[in-house]
Design a protein around this motif. Structure first.
Motif, PDB file in Angstrom:
ATOM      1  N   GLY A 181      43.339  31.575  32.565  1.00 12.55           N
ATOM      2  CA  GLY A 181      42.269  32.227  33.301  1.00 12.55           C
ATOM      3  C   GLY A 181      42.343  31.843  34.765  1.00 12.55           C
ATOM      4  N   HIS A 182      42.165  32.815  35.653  1.00 15.09           N
ATOM      5  CA  HIS A 182      42.281  32.563  37.081  1.00 15.09           C
ATOM      6  C   HIS A 182      41.473  33.634  37.807  1.00 15.09           C
ATOM      7  N   ARG A 183      40.986  33.328  39.004  1.00 18.62           N
ATOM      8  CA  ARG A 183      40.206  34.314  39.762  1.00 18.62           C
ATOM      9  C   ARG A 183      41.055  35.470  40.267  1.00 18.62           C
ATOM     10  N   GLY A 184      42.329  35.252  40.449  1.00 19.72           N
ATOM     11  CA  GLY A 184      43.225  36.319  40.898  1.00 19.72           C
ATOM     12  C   GLY A 184      43.905  36.973  39.710  1.00 19.72           C
ATOM     13  N   PRO A 185      44.415  38.182  39.894  1.00 23.82           N
ATOM     14  CA  PRO A 185      45.088  38.862  38.785  1.00 23.82           C
ATOM     15  C   PRO A 185      46.402  38.177  38.417  1.00 23.82           C
TER      16      PRO A 185
END
Length: 197
Positions: A181-185
Motif C-alpha cells: 500500500g502506498h499513496r502513489g500509484p
C-alpha cells in the motif's frame, strides 16, 4: 451545467443531457443521449468530456475493442477463440497454458481480471469487484497473481485512492490480499523467480 439550462452526465458509457433549472435545482423532461462510447470510469465518477460556455462539446471516446491472436515461433498466427473486447495487460503463466488479462467493461470503464485457458480455449472470470483490477503478473509457480486495484490503500493528496498491489490465489473465492500500500500509484511488472520480490 451547459447553457441553456442543461446538465450533462455519464451513464453506462453514454453521455446524456437533461434539462436542469439551476435556481430551483430541479430536472425536467427525460435525458437525451448525445454521445455513445464515452471514456467513463464509474468507480471514481470520471467521465472524459468538457463543454464550453458557447456550447462546444469535446469528449474522449473509448478505445476500440481488440482481439487476442496467438503467434507461434515461426510467426504463424491463429485466433484465440475469444471475441473482441477491451483488453489491457496480457500475461502468459509460467507453464504457457494460461493467460491472465484485464478486460475493461465499456459500460463502467472498470477492468476485471480473466484467465484464458489456452488448451481448452475458454476464458474464466477471475475477479468481479466493481473496483478496477488490472495489470496481472503471475507468481513463478503459477498459483497466484499480483495486480493493481483501487481498494484498501491510503488516499492521495486529492482524496482519491491510488492503485496499490494486491495478490490472490488463482481460482480462489477468497478476498484479494493487500501486498503493498502506498499513496502513489503502483504497477506490478514482474515477480522474481525465487518468489521473494
Amino acid at each position: 451545467c451547459a447553457a441553456p439550462g442543461y446538465l450533462l452526465f455519464a451513464e453506462e458509457g453514454a453521455l446524456l443531457a437533461r434539462r436542469f433549472d439551476a435556481a430551483t435545482l430541479a430536472f425536467s423532461g427525460e435525458p437525451v443521449r448525445i454521445a455513445e462510447a464515452l471514456h467513463y470510469y464509474r468507480t471514481v465518477g470520471h467521465a472524459a468530456f468538457s463543454i464550453s460556455d458557447t456550447g462546444t462539446l469535446a469528449y474522449e471516446a473509448v478505445r476500440e475493442d481488440s482481439r487476442l491472436v496467438w503467434y507461434d515461433r515461426s510467426g504463424n498466427s491463429s485466433e484465440s477463440g475469444w471475441g473482441a473486447e477491451r483488453y489491457g495487460t496480457v500475461r502468459f503463466s509460467p507453464d504457457g497454458q494460461r493467460v491472465a488479462v484485464d478486460v475493461t467493461d465499456s459500460r463502467t470503464g472498470t477492468a476485471d481480471l480473466w484467465i484464458y485457458d489456452t488448451l481448452r480455449g475458454a476464458p474464466t472470470r477471475e475477479t468481479s469487484d466493481p473496483i478496477d483490477e488490472s495489470d496481472p503478473v503471475w507468481s513463478p509457480d503459477g498459483r497466484r497473481l499480483v495486480f493493481r486495484m483501487n481498494r484498501g490503500r491510503p488516499a492521495g493528496a486529492a482524496g482519491t485512492a491510488a492503485p496499490n498491489l494486491f495478490t490472490r490465489i488463482v481460482g480462489s473465492t477468497t478476498e484479494p490480499e493487500l501486498l503493498v500500500g502506498h499513496r502513489g500509484p503502483l504497477n506490478p511488472e514482474d515477480w522474481s523467480r525465487d518468489g521473494r520480490w
